[in-house]
Design an enzyme around this catalytic site. Structure first.
Site, short mmCIF file in Angstrom:
data_model
loop_
_atom_site.label_atom_id
_atom_site.label_comp_id
_atom_site.label_asym_id
_atom_site.label_seq_id
_atom_site.Cartn_x
_atom_site.Cartn_y
_atom_site.Cartn_z
CG ASP A 194 6.08 7.24 1.06
OD1 ASP A 194 5.00 6.71 0.68
OD2 ASP A 194 7.14 7.17 0.39
CG ASP A 223 13.17 1.95 4.63
OD1 ASP A 223 12.31 1.05 4.75
OD2 ASP A 223 14.18 1.82 3.91
CB VAL A 224 7.74 0.57 6.60
CG1 VAL A 224 6.79 1.73 6.67
CG2 VAL A 224 7.84 -0.01 5.19
CG ASN A 283 -0.77 1.59 1.14
OD1 ASN A 283 -1.54 0.99 0.39
ND2 ASN A 283 -0.03 2.64 0.73
CE1 TYR A 308 2.83 -5.72 -5.15
CE2 TYR A 308 1.23 -7.29 -5.99
CZ TYR A 308 1.53 -6.04 -5.48
OH TYR A 308 0.52 -5.12 -5.30
CE LYS A 356 1.15 -6.51 -1.83
NZ LYS A 356 1.14 -5.40 -0.86
P1 NAD Z 1 2.60 3.32 -5.33
O1 NAD Z 1 3.89 2.90 -5.94
O2 NAD Z 1 1.78 4.37 -6.01
O3 NAD Z 1 2.82 3.76 -3.81
C1 NAD Z 1 3.61 2.98 -2.93
C2 NAD Z 1 4.17 3.90 -1.87
O4 NAD Z 1 4.96 3.10 -0.95
C3 NAD Z 1 5.09 4.99 -2.45
O5 NAD Z 1 4.69 6.27 -1.98
C4 NAD Z 1 6.47 4.59 -1.94
O6 NAD Z 1 7.33 5.70 -1.72
C5 NAD Z 1 6.12 3.87 -0.64
N1 NAD Z 1 7.19 2.98 -0.16
C6 NAD Z 1 7.86 2.05 -0.87
N2 NAD Z 1 8.80 1.46 -0.10
C7 NAD Z 1 8.69 2.01 1.13
C8 NAD Z 1 9.39 1.83 2.36
N3 NAD Z 1 10.40 0.96 2.49
N4 NAD Z 1 9.01 2.57 3.44
C9 NAD Z 1 8.00 3.48 3.34
N5 NAD Z 1 7.33 3.71 2.20
C10 NAD Z 1 7.65 2.98 1.10
O7 NAD Z 1 1.76 1.96 -5.18
P2 NAD Z 1 0.20 1.74 -4.89
O8 NAD Z 1 -0.38 1.15 -6.11
O9 NAD Z 1 -0.39 2.92 -4.24
O10 NAD Z 1 0.34 0.54 -3.83
C11 NAD Z 1 0.05 0.69 -2.45
C12 NAD Z 1 -0.17 -0.70 -1.88
O11 NAD Z 1 -1.31 -1.29 -2.52
C13 NAD Z 1 1.00 -1.66 -2.10
O12 NAD Z 1 1.19 -2.46 -0.98
C14 NAD Z 1 0.54 -2.49 -3.28
O13 NAD Z 1 1.13 -3.76 -3.29
C15 NAD Z 1 -0.96 -2.57 -3.00
N6 NAD Z 1 -1.75 -2.89 -4.17
C16 NAD Z 1 -1.75 -2.07 -5.29
C17 NAD Z 1 -2.52 -2.43 -6.37
C18 NAD Z 1 -2.57 -1.62 -7.63
O14 NAD Z 1 -3.14 -2.10 -8.62
N7 NAD Z 1 -2.05 -0.41 -7.65
C19 NAD Z 1 -3.29 -3.61 -6.35
C20 NAD Z 1 -3.27 -4.39 -5.21
C21 NAD Z 1 -2.51 -4.01 -4.13
#
Ligand code: NAD
Length: 253
Positions: free
Chosen positions: A32, A56-57, A83, A148, A152
């Site tokens: 992360d 940073d991915v 993720n 987004y 996706k």
């Molecule tokens: P979140 O914002 O709580 O967590 C996302 C994490 O990604 C954070 O810890 C952030 O620091 C990290 N991050 C962002 N950019 C980064 C980078 N360049 N390198 C490394 N880390 C990075 O979000 P979440 O809800 O836990 O989402 C996680 C995944 O699930 C995402 O891909 C999101 O699109 C997907 N998702 C979430 C939901 C929802 O309703 N929360 C629904 C469908 C899909």
């Protein structure tokens, strides 16, 4: 002990997956950009089998270096969970182009980079599980979510292609498509909508979000983590190239 790498795992869904994996027999590495949150996520697992890397991915060299380091120590990488993600909402006409590019970089190009560099290790051991965290936004359109939604949809395409290319190597590749999950990513959107309309975020849930969700609730991160555990199991080896939905009935309508 199987080795799992989870990106964007310092908070939300990623941290829930790490906690679920840590309770089982996995060595987990979370990647992360937020060091403080990484430390909290690692500490909350209360086990030596979880470690974090600041990464940073989108930085290919850093990703390659971390994977190589892990493989040299453990001689295996069994599971990759792509993720990391972020949200930004705006109509197409006013969507900043740089923002659009960056979101595709994090949620589509980065999973491609991580997949590219993990496959040689998985092939060495004739086993692998790759999970791409997509969304129902990868299946249906949502106004205001051009980047987004595009990322996706693309991620599900990448999932299918990688599944086909790896089918003969004991590797499966699947996308997980959650609906609304109770994480910062969703709570921040609720707050933004609430601020723009001068109402309470709970009212946004009750009046705008829940009418769209047959179960009338947000999913818990642990429910999504459970689907991931199912897909990475050895007995799930016949499931590949799929977009698995967990959405409280949203896309059944
Ligand atoms: P979140 O914002 O709580 O967590 C996302 C994490 O990604 C954070 O810890 C952030 O620091 C990290 N991050 C962002 N950019 C980064 C980078 N360049 N390198 C490394 N880390 C990075 O979000 P979440 O809800 O836990 O989402 C996680 C995944 O699930 C995402 O891909 C999101 O699109 C997907 N998702 C979430 C939901 C929802 O309703 N929360 C629904 C469908 C899909």
């Amino acid at each position: 002990m199987k080795v799992v790498i989870v990106t964007g795992a310092a908070g939300g869904l990623g941290a829930a997956m790490v906690r679920s994996l840590a309770r089982l027999d996995f060595q987990v590495f979370l990647l992360d950009i937020d060091q403080e949150k990484i430390d909290e996520a690692v500490a909350s697992c209360r086990t030596k089998n979880v470690a974090g890397f600041i990464c940073d991915v989108t930085e290919e060299k850093r990703v390659e270096e971390i994977f190589s380091k892990i493989y040299r120590c453990y001689n295996r990488i069994d599971v990759l969970i792509n993720n990391a993600g972020l949200q930004y909402v705006s109509p197409v006409e006013s969507f900043p182009t740089a923002k659009f590019r960056y979101m595709l970089e994090v949620m589509l190009t980065a999973p491609f980079i991580a997949t590219k560099h993990v496959l040689p290790y998985m092939k060495q051991n004739h086993f692998g599980r790759i999970i791409n965290m997509a969304s129902i936004n990868g299946l249906v359109g949502f106004s205001g979510k051009a980047a987004y939604n595009s990322a996706k949809h693309g991620l599900i395409g990448l999932t299918k292609v990688t599944a086909l290319e790896t089918a003969a190597f004991g590797i499966t590749v699947n996308a997980v498509c959650p609906g609304y999950v109770d994480t910062d990513l969703v709570r921040n959107q609720l707050s933004a909508i609430a601020a723009s309309r001068g109402i309470d975020p709970e009212k946004v849930l009750a009046e705008i979000i829940y009418p769209l969700v047959p179960q009338k609730r947000l999913l818990q991160p642990e429910e999504v983590a459970n689907m991931v555990l199912y897909l990475i199991d050895e007995l799930s080896g016949g499931i590949t190239g799929q977009a698995m939905v967990i959405d409280g009935g949203y896309t059944a309508q």
